[in-house]
Design a protein around this motif. Structure first.
Motif, PDB file in Angstrom:
ATOM      1  N   TYR A 214     -16.665   4.500  97.577  1.00 37.33           N
ATOM      2  CA  TYR A 214     -15.820   3.578  98.336  1.00 37.33           C
ATOM      3  C   TYR A 214     -15.554   4.047  99.763  1.00 37.33           C
ATOM      4  CZ  TYR A 214     -14.715   1.460  93.808  1.00 37.33           C
ATOM      5  OH  TYR A 214     -14.788   0.841  92.588  1.00 37.33           O
ATOM      6  N   LEU A 302      -6.938  -8.881  98.015  1.00 39.52           N
ATOM      7  CA  LEU A 302      -8.350  -8.776  97.634  1.00 39.52           C
ATOM      8  C   LEU A 302      -9.078 -10.105  97.806  1.00 39.52           C
ATOM      9  CD1 LEU A 302      -8.155  -6.458  94.495  1.00 39.52           C
ATOM     10  CD2 LEU A 302      -8.899  -5.871  96.791  1.00 39.52           C
ATOM     11  N   ILE A 307     -13.151  -9.667  98.695  1.00 43.64           N
ATOM     12  CA  ILE A 307     -13.644  -8.971  97.502  1.00 43.64           C
ATOM     13  C   ILE A 307     -13.463  -9.839  96.264  1.00 43.64           C
ATOM     14  CG2 ILE A 307     -13.268  -6.998  95.972  1.00 43.64           C
ATOM     15  CD1 ILE A 307     -12.637  -5.327  98.421  1.00 43.64           C
ATOM     16  N   THR A 311     -13.003 -10.918  90.389  1.00 48.15           N
ATOM     17  CA  THR A 311     -14.415 -10.546  90.245  1.00 48.15           C
ATOM     18  C   THR A 311     -14.530  -9.178  89.592  1.00 48.15           C
ATOM     19  OG1 THR A 311     -14.534  -9.461  92.412  1.00 48.15           O
ATOM     20  CG2 THR A 311     -14.932 -11.839  92.346  1.00 48.15           C
ATOM     21  N   SER A 312     -15.710  -8.863  89.108  1.00 50.18           N
ATOM     22  CA  SER A 312     -15.924  -7.553  88.487  1.00 50.18           C
ATOM     23  C   SER A 312     -15.697  -6.436  89.505  1.00 50.18           C
ATOM     24  CB  SER A 312     -17.345  -7.466  87.922  1.00 50.18           C
ATOM     25  OG  SER A 312     -18.319  -7.684  88.931  1.00 50.18           O
ATOM     26  N   LYS A 313     -16.081  -6.689  90.765  1.00 46.55           N
ATOM     27  CA  LYS A 313     -15.870  -5.702  91.821  1.00 46.55           C
ATOM     28  C   LYS A 313     -14.382  -5.488  92.069  1.00 46.55           C
ATOM     29  CE  LYS A 313     -17.395  -3.031  95.178  1.00 46.55           C
ATOM     30  NZ  LYS A 313     -18.165  -1.804  94.907  1.00 46.55           N
ATOM     31  N   GLY A 314     -13.628  -6.589  92.104  1.00 45.36           N
ATOM     32  CA  GLY A 314     -12.195  -6.494  92.315  1.00 45.36           C
ATOM     33  C   GLY A 314     -11.508  -5.728  91.198  1.00 45.36           C
ATOM     34  N   LYS A 315     -11.871  -6.032  89.967  1.00 43.66           N
ATOM     35  CA  LYS A 315     -11.274  -5.339  88.824  1.00 43.66           C
ATOM     36  C   LYS A 315     -11.627  -3.855  88.835  1.00 43.66           C
ATOM     37  CE  LYS A 315     -11.282  -9.461  85.878  1.00 43.66           C
ATOM     38  NZ  LYS A 315     -11.855 -10.108  84.669  1.00 43.66           N
ATOM     39  N   GLU A 316     -12.840  -3.570  89.240  1.00 37.51           N
ATOM     40  CA  GLU A 316     -13.289  -2.172  89.316  1.00 37.51           C
ATOM     41  C   GLU A 316     -12.476  -1.401  90.351  1.00 37.51           C
ATOM     42  OE1 GLU A 316     -17.006  -0.304  91.552  1.00 37.51           O
ATOM     43  OE2 GLU A 316     -17.632  -1.448  89.785  1.00 37.51           O
ATOM     44  N   ILE A 317     -12.235  -2.012  91.502  1.00 35.48           N
ATOM     45  CA  ILE A 317     -11.488  -1.362  92.573  1.00 35.48           C
ATOM     46  C   ILE A 317     -10.037  -1.136  92.165  1.00 35.48           C
ATOM     47  CG2 ILE A 317     -10.547  -1.705  94.902  1.00 35.48           C
ATOM     48  CD1 ILE A 317     -13.239  -3.038  95.602  1.00 35.48           C
ATOM     49  N   ARG A 362     -15.096  -0.500 105.095  1.00 38.92           N
ATOM     50  CA  ARG A 362     -15.704  -1.748 104.635  1.00 38.92           C
ATOM     51  C   ARG A 362     -16.016  -2.672 105.810  1.00 38.92           C
ATOM     52  NH1 ARG A 362     -14.983  -6.771 102.344  1.00 38.92           N
ATOM     53  NH2 ARG A 362     -13.035  -7.031 103.488  1.00 38.92           N
TER      54      ARG A 362
END
Length: 366
Positions: A214, A302, A307, A311-317, A362
């Motif tokens: 990240y 988010l 992001i 989304t899967s990316k958001g949940k991951e972060i 980012r």
């Protein structure tokens, strides 16, 4: 049919009906459980009062005592929570922290074990268990759990491993050390001037971010006009989360404060880049919470920065930041068994700074 027989039949029918109602009332889940039996606060939809019949109510009281350096009342309240709901994993985790704060290492160990038996994975409980095992001299068990902890997203036990190694091999670390002039029965607490600054802690957090992919920057980069407002923003977040916990028993005040602080750092950079004059006039906290309120600040930020919270990316972060907040708090208290609001806010500012670097990277800023 005789009149006496008819009376007996009516009485039996009435008794059976009353018993059925009692069974129905008994089988109905309490207000603090959902239809599946999960412990959850219904919030504004709850038809029951928030009182001493609710384990979430006791857990919330316990957490508040714990965060205000009152571990013994915290223990009392949390024990009542698990007495009402023996499957309340979060309350057992908090009970472990409360016992650990007064060096009740065996009780902390048992509470964390119970929490993990009820919920897995549970990074906070696993981390607490490792600390308890270290304090009890269960070094091999602690190292095995370090391996398990490191396999969880955003979790790193390197500092604990160093401490355990020092305890397992004291001779390697004391041969060259000078003899103390006086014997100390207890390690003195650090004075505020000796404590690691929030920027130093933030620098340590960057390494975790780099390992997770990240963070690109090799050092702490920041925007001065945003960073100078970290105190104000984090203070407002803490107060808002504290109010939020009043209506959402079971929410973790410290974890939410630190997680929201990191997301606030991300949002502050995004809106600074978009229109600094407007952000300055409206205020950082007000900009981030004005659209959907504090409860959904994480979702709003988010979604707005592109992001996507769902989304899967958001949940991951979010999962990574939540794990990072535990490590940040550990770095902040630096082994002390007691901590207060000043420590929580110092940790929050570290997370705010980390969030700034995340969003700057980012957006292509280095």
């Amino acid at each position: 049919m005789k009149l006496l027989d008819l009376f007996k039949k009516k009485k039996e029918t009435k008794t059976t009906s009353q018993q059925a109602k009692k069974v129905e009332q008994y089988d109905a889940p309490p207000a603090w459980r959902d239809k599946t039996g999960k412990i959850i606060c219904p919030g504004d939809d709850c038809k029951a009062k928030c009182d001493d019949r609710c384990p979430i109510w006791w857990n919330t009281r316990g957490v508040k005592y714990l965060t205000t350096r009152q571990p013994f009342p915290a223990i009392s309240n949390l024990e009542k929570a698990v007495a009402i709901a023996p499957d309340f994993a979060e309350a057992y985790n908090n009970l472990g922290a409360a016992h650990g704060a007064v060096n009740h290492h065996q009780q902390a160990y048992e509470a964390y074990k119970k929490a993990l038996s009820l919920k897995s994975p549970y990074p906070n409980a696993l981390y607490g268990l490792i600390v308890a095992e270290k304090n009890l001299g269960l070094y091999q068990e602690a190292l095995a759990h370090c391996d398990e902890y490191d396999n969880l997203p955003g979790c790193n036990s390197i500092d604990l491993r160093v401490e355990i190694d020092n305890l397992m091999n004291p001779q390697e670390h004391t041969d060259s050390a000078p003899e103390p002039e006086t014997e100390l029965t207890q390690e003195p607490e650090k004075e505020p001037s000796d404590q690691e600054s929030y920027l130093d802690i933030a620098n340590g957090l960057l390494e975790e971010g780099r390992n997770a992919g990240y963070i690109v920057s090799e050092s702490l980069c920041f925007i001065p006009e945003l960073l100078v407002q970290a105190d104000t923003v984090c203070g407002k977040i803490y107060n808002g989360i504290n109010d939020y916990c009043e209506n959402n028993p079971g929410a973790n005040l410290i974890s939410l404060t630190l997680t929201w602080a990191a997301i606030a750092g991300m949002g502050s950079v995004f809106f600074w880049d978009k229109d600094w004059n407007k952000l300055s006039a409206d205020g950082i906290f007000e900009t981030l919470t004005g659209a959907r309120g504090l409860d959904e600040m994480d979702e709003y930020v988010l979604d707005t920065i592109g992001i996507g919270f769902s989304t899967s990316k958001g949940k991951e972060i979010v999962s990574f930041i939540s794990g990072l907040s535990g490590y940040c708090m550990y770095r902040t208290v630096d082994g002390r068994t007691e901590f207060g609001l000043d420590d929580v806010l110092r940790a929050a500012k570290s997370m705010f700074a980390w969030g700034m670097v995340f969003e700057m990277n980012r957006l292509g800023m280095r």
